[in-house]
Write a protein that holds these residues in place. Sequence first.
Motif, short mmCIF file in Angstrom:
data_model
loop_
_atom_site.label_atom_id
_atom_site.label_comp_id
_atom_site.label_asym_id
_atom_site.label_seq_id
_atom_site.Cartn_x
_atom_site.Cartn_y
_atom_site.Cartn_z
N ILE A 45 -18.08 53.71 -114.26
CA ILE A 45 -19.38 53.38 -114.65
C ILE A 45 -19.89 54.46 -115.49
O ILE A 45 -20.72 53.89 -116.53
CB ILE A 45 -20.48 53.28 -113.32
CG1 ILE A 45 -19.94 52.19 -112.24
CG2 ILE A 45 -21.93 53.23 -113.87
CD1 ILE A 45 -20.72 52.63 -110.92
N GLU A 46 -19.78 55.47 -115.50
CA GLU A 46 -20.21 56.42 -116.59
C GLU A 46 -19.49 56.43 -117.90
O GLU A 46 -20.02 56.63 -118.96
CB GLU A 46 -19.84 57.95 -116.18
CG GLU A 46 -20.77 58.39 -115.00
CD GLU A 46 -20.45 59.66 -114.17
OE1 GLU A 46 -19.47 60.57 -114.88
OE2 GLU A 46 -20.91 59.91 -113.19
N GLY A 47 -18.39 55.63 -117.89
CA GLY A 47 -17.72 55.21 -119.25
C GLY A 47 -18.54 54.07 -119.78
O GLY A 47 -18.10 53.79 -120.92
N ILE A 48 -19.14 52.97 -119.17
CA ILE A 48 -19.90 52.13 -119.68
C ILE A 48 -21.36 52.46 -120.15
O ILE A 48 -22.04 53.20 -119.49
CB ILE A 48 -20.05 51.10 -118.73
CG1 ILE A 48 -18.66 50.45 -117.84
CG2 ILE A 48 -20.59 49.78 -119.39
CD1 ILE A 48 -18.80 49.74 -116.66
N PRO A 49 -21.67 52.29 -121.75
CA PRO A 49 -22.62 52.76 -122.37
C PRO A 49 -23.93 51.82 -121.26
O PRO A 49 -23.98 50.80 -121.09
CB PRO A 49 -22.64 52.12 -123.63
CG PRO A 49 -21.28 52.17 -123.95
CD PRO A 49 -20.62 51.69 -122.62
N ARG A 50 -25.08 52.73 -121.27
CA ARG A 50 -26.45 52.18 -120.75
C ARG A 50 -26.23 51.48 -119.27
O ARG A 50 -26.70 50.74 -119.09
CB ARG A 50 -27.06 51.24 -121.52
CG ARG A 50 -27.80 52.09 -122.61
CD ARG A 50 -28.59 51.33 -123.74
NE ARG A 50 -29.40 50.54 -122.99
CZ ARG A 50 -30.78 50.97 -122.60
NH1 ARG A 50 -31.14 52.22 -122.80
NH2 ARG A 50 -31.59 50.16 -121.88
N ALA A 51 -25.20 52.01 -118.38
CA ALA A 51 -24.93 51.50 -117.08
C ALA A 51 -25.32 52.40 -116.27
O ALA A 51 -25.01 53.56 -116.43
CB ALA A 51 -23.25 50.84 -116.77
N VAL A 52 -25.95 52.16 -115.06
CA VAL A 52 -26.39 53.05 -114.21
C VAL A 52 -25.94 52.84 -112.80
O VAL A 52 -26.08 51.68 -112.23
CB VAL A 52 -27.97 53.20 -113.98
CG1 VAL A 52 -28.73 53.73 -112.69
CG2 VAL A 52 -28.91 53.59 -115.27
N PRO A 53 -25.36 53.72 -112.15
CA PRO A 53 -24.89 53.46 -110.75
C PRO A 53 -25.86 53.67 -109.86
O PRO A 53 -26.77 54.56 -110.01
CB PRO A 53 -23.50 54.61 -110.56
CG PRO A 53 -23.95 55.78 -111.51
CD PRO A 53 -24.87 55.00 -112.66
N LEU A 67 -35.64 53.66 -113.80
CA LEU A 67 -34.37 53.88 -114.89
C LEU A 67 -34.27 52.85 -115.72
O LEU A 67 -34.19 51.46 -115.32
CB LEU A 67 -33.09 54.31 -114.41
CG LEU A 67 -33.15 55.64 -113.47
CD1 LEU A 67 -31.96 55.80 -112.85
CD2 LEU A 67 -33.63 56.67 -114.17
N ASP A 68 -34.15 52.95 -116.96
CA ASP A 68 -33.82 51.72 -118.01
C ASP A 68 -32.10 51.46 -118.01
O ASP A 68 -31.68 52.39 -118.19
CB ASP A 68 -34.11 52.13 -119.35
CG ASP A 68 -35.58 51.93 -119.57
OD1 ASP A 68 -36.12 50.90 -118.70
OD2 ASP A 68 -36.38 52.48 -120.55
N ALA A 69 -31.76 50.21 -117.86
CA ALA A 69 -30.37 50.22 -118.14
C ALA A 69 -29.97 48.76 -118.57
O ALA A 69 -30.79 47.98 -118.15
CB ALA A 69 -29.70 50.47 -116.63
N ASP A 70 -28.72 48.49 -118.85
CA ASP A 70 -28.28 47.18 -119.13
C ASP A 70 -27.58 46.55 -118.01
O ASP A 70 -27.36 45.29 -117.91
CB ASP A 70 -27.57 47.08 -120.45
CG ASP A 70 -28.12 47.59 -121.63
OD1 ASP A 70 -29.41 47.43 -121.74
OD2 ASP A 70 -27.48 48.12 -122.67
N LEU A 71 -27.39 47.33 -117.10
CA LEU A 71 -26.64 47.18 -115.76
C LEU A 71 -26.79 48.10 -114.82
O LEU A 71 -26.45 49.12 -115.19
CB LEU A 71 -25.11 46.74 -116.31
CG LEU A 71 -24.34 46.10 -114.91
CD1 LEU A 71 -24.56 44.79 -114.85
CD2 LEU A 71 -22.88 46.28 -115.43
N TYR A 72 -27.09 47.66 -113.60
CA TYR A 72 -26.93 48.53 -112.41
C TYR A 72 -25.88 48.21 -111.49
O TYR A 72 -25.73 46.87 -111.18
CB TYR A 72 -28.64 48.36 -111.80
CG TYR A 72 -29.58 48.62 -112.52
CD1 TYR A 72 -30.32 50.05 -112.46
CD2 TYR A 72 -30.41 47.78 -113.36
CE1 TYR A 72 -31.31 50.17 -113.50
CE2 TYR A 72 -31.41 48.03 -114.01
CZ TYR A 72 -31.84 49.13 -114.12
OH TYR A 72 -33.08 49.49 -114.96
#
Lengths: 515, 444
Positions: B21-29, B91-96
Amino acid sequence: MSKYSDELSYGFTAALAPPVRETRIGVCSAYCGGCSQLRGDVNSGCAQLQRRKFDQSGGCQLNLASGIVSSLTNVVMITHSPLGCNSRYVAMGGMRRMMRASKGKADEEFIWLHTNMGELDVVQGGIDKLRKAVLYAEKQYHPEAIIIANGCVPGIIGDDIDSLCQELADQVSAKLVPIHCEGFKSRYVASGYDSAYHGVLRFLIDPYERYDKALNHASGSRDEGEERFRFKQSRTVNLFNVGSNSNGDEVELCRVVKALGLNPRFLPLHATLDELKHIGEAALNVSVCATHDDYLLGHLKERFGTPYVIDTLPIGIKNTNIWLRKIAEFFHLEEEAERLIALETARLEEALAPIKERLKGKSVFVGGGETRILTTAEFFHSLGMKLLGVKAHNVDRFVEDILENVTDGKLFVEVAAGMPAEELNILSRLKPDLYCGHAGANGWVTRLGIPTMPLFGQTLNYMGYAGAFELARKADKVLRNTNFAKNISRNVELPLSEAWMASDVKDNIKERENA
Amino acid sequence: MSDFIERAKFSCALGGALTTIEGIPRAVPIVHAAGGCASALSGTYNLAAGYRGIGYCGGNMIPTTNIAENNVVFGGEERLEEQIEATLKALDADLYIVVSGCQVEIIGDDTVAVANRYRNRGVVGASTPGFSGNTYKGYDAVMTTLINNVIERADEKDPAAVNILGVVPGHDVFFRGNLDEIRSLLASIGVKANTFFGTGESVAAIRGYGSASLNIVLSPQAGLDSAKAFEREHGIPYVTAEIPIGPTGTEEFLRGIARALNIDGAVVDGVVARETKVYYSFLERLVDIYADLDFQRWLIVAADSYYAHALTRYLANDLGWIPFVTNIHDIEEEHAQARYDELFRDVDSRHKPLVLFERNPSELLEEVRRAWPDNHNEKYYNALSPAYVVGSVTERGLAEKLGAGFLSVAFPVSNRVILNKRIAGWNGALTLVEDLITSLVSSR
């Protein structure tokens, strides 16, 4: 000799596992507000009941416990859990080696095993795998001790690692040390220190045994060697090191204690098992950080009768002086201590003068473990810096005194293990010139654009008079070029929403529902 | 289930999920587990993967339900709901992506079902308890969730677009440089590569990866489950390939992909001829010192199956080192070991490597000592020297005991900083040679 711990009782080593600190000490792990209000809320017990709505990852007691025991010389660590627990060991071998080298200890490769529990083990139990791992460690490495850290999975399914250790005790020459440090059992991660020392106390510190020589004893006079031993012991001071202190810190604290004519030695981190065996041969046990070692010192007093000093952490001039005076008082060396303090302080103040000139009026925020941040903050304050606030991982009885002494009752205090979201919200309002924080926090604060310096470091000096100078020197150094933080903050995005940054972090705190 | 492991070069499934997940830009686990799991596991891949960092929202920024003993008794689903709601605000994210730890899975919390209630607000879930497997398992769990729930169905496929699978962020410490290199390699033969974690990727772009016409799985151990999910959900077939390193490996890689996509072989011929020439124009600069000082070494490789054969073949076939032993630590099944062993047939040095599948690092030293005659105090002893260990930082001790040179390439790597370095392709191989030989001249 401590009003903090004298009310606490120690006598837990008959049990398999220690009590968690929530029940043993009582602790506040979620708070935002003024310092004087926190004092009131801690006293009334309200502060201890708070939780968060939005929570972030903090620490795990397994990591802290394993950090203590894995430093011991010639041991093999087994993590009884799936592969993730203690997986950071893949990056720690070199660090451990560096620490040993800095202390002049013999080089050794760090060996650790995982029982690698899988789905089937969750159903069937993992004791058989653990047995194999213990026997492999013994056969392959012949360590002096095999230390078993128990993770959440065996903790929940009820693997009986203590019985296994008993069963194998006669089959292996290594001492088997079970450590109960399941992460889910305590939100107060410092419980891990108790878990580690519980195992050390039960299995690695033998009852103190010395036999008088029959002949000499009968003739009424003891031999010279015996006298020498007794004299040495009467001057020996055990200083208890912590994972966050450097060898430089130890050298400095030994220096000042030795200057009083005493015989200091640092334990138990990095010690050999033989050194641990002799831990009872001291006149006084002195804590460096109560959060780490009150459990150990309390129990050592019970076992060997060794009195202890649990007071402040020797960071900064004032707290180093307090720490030293407490030790001197025990040995009735008050005059010597005052002479030493006068000499050290005068020299240090002279050296600090030009640095103070540059740091004067600069504002600072300090985050990390309770005792360390409060003593570090006090030192910054004494340098003429403006203290804007502190963030403590938790707050308990061991900092009551220091909190009392914080002159500004409005000083902002956040209590959280981690929670960079709250911290960045607060820092974006306070805008300190400098942030001094725990590992894991400094990167986020840098992304916010505030220059940072680490609160501790295994290669840096912080303690005693030399450490105070180094601390000031580092703050002065960091502020000479702040471009790194500036450029990072301009070009790297933080995940925090505008709504969050505009919110009052106090609203994130709630009363907990149940234990 | 497998045995205990000594000095395991892995994290658990949750660790694998987080580094992915940390490899994907603007994704939040969002981690449903005890408080310490997330930052500790994120720390493993920060500190042991060439300081890869913690991504957009890693380390102790990771939202966590922080469940404790009472939740283990009473269940933690309500707490998870509260944490998801709070995270969406904070948190702002494109995907959680909600992922789970051991504690909540044992007590029976249905993490994925709770996450699915928030699907229309950009939340998906994956079950990733540590006991379900190692890093690879977590990678495949997160990728499968993306494939099933995030990537949109596309009826029309782009014949020249491929997805790259099996490159696990952090577990390949060069993941980002390698993916960028692979993308430009494939671009040179007219193929658009979707890398998920390379430069310029985004959640919006990933949503469109259902239009690729082929998936390329670069690891024998990670990505196969994801490729199968792609096939099932999106009708995209897959091929397996090996991470290309150096002239031989890269040519083979490009020819394989060209064949699978029906690209004219002449296109590949042109690229190979040009790039090989460039490669040797750089390598040529080393020739004099290499030959004058004899930089040929006995080679000991210790790596996961992702790198082991690719590295051995490059260093033997292209650089001309003598492959003495290669140990692969991550293949357990015997038939899979046999299949992987077959790969080494194409190592064309006269001395053939001994191929081992030892899981525990200390066993590699024992095997080396078994395979090379002991020195019985002979006056003339044919030593395993000069030797060079290419492995992970765990093999530093092995290299010291053998008196061999040493470079860490495979996870874990804690003694080097890797930013945009790569070892894939012709360019990556040159970087690798630079690092290998630098350690031989560093005292000059």
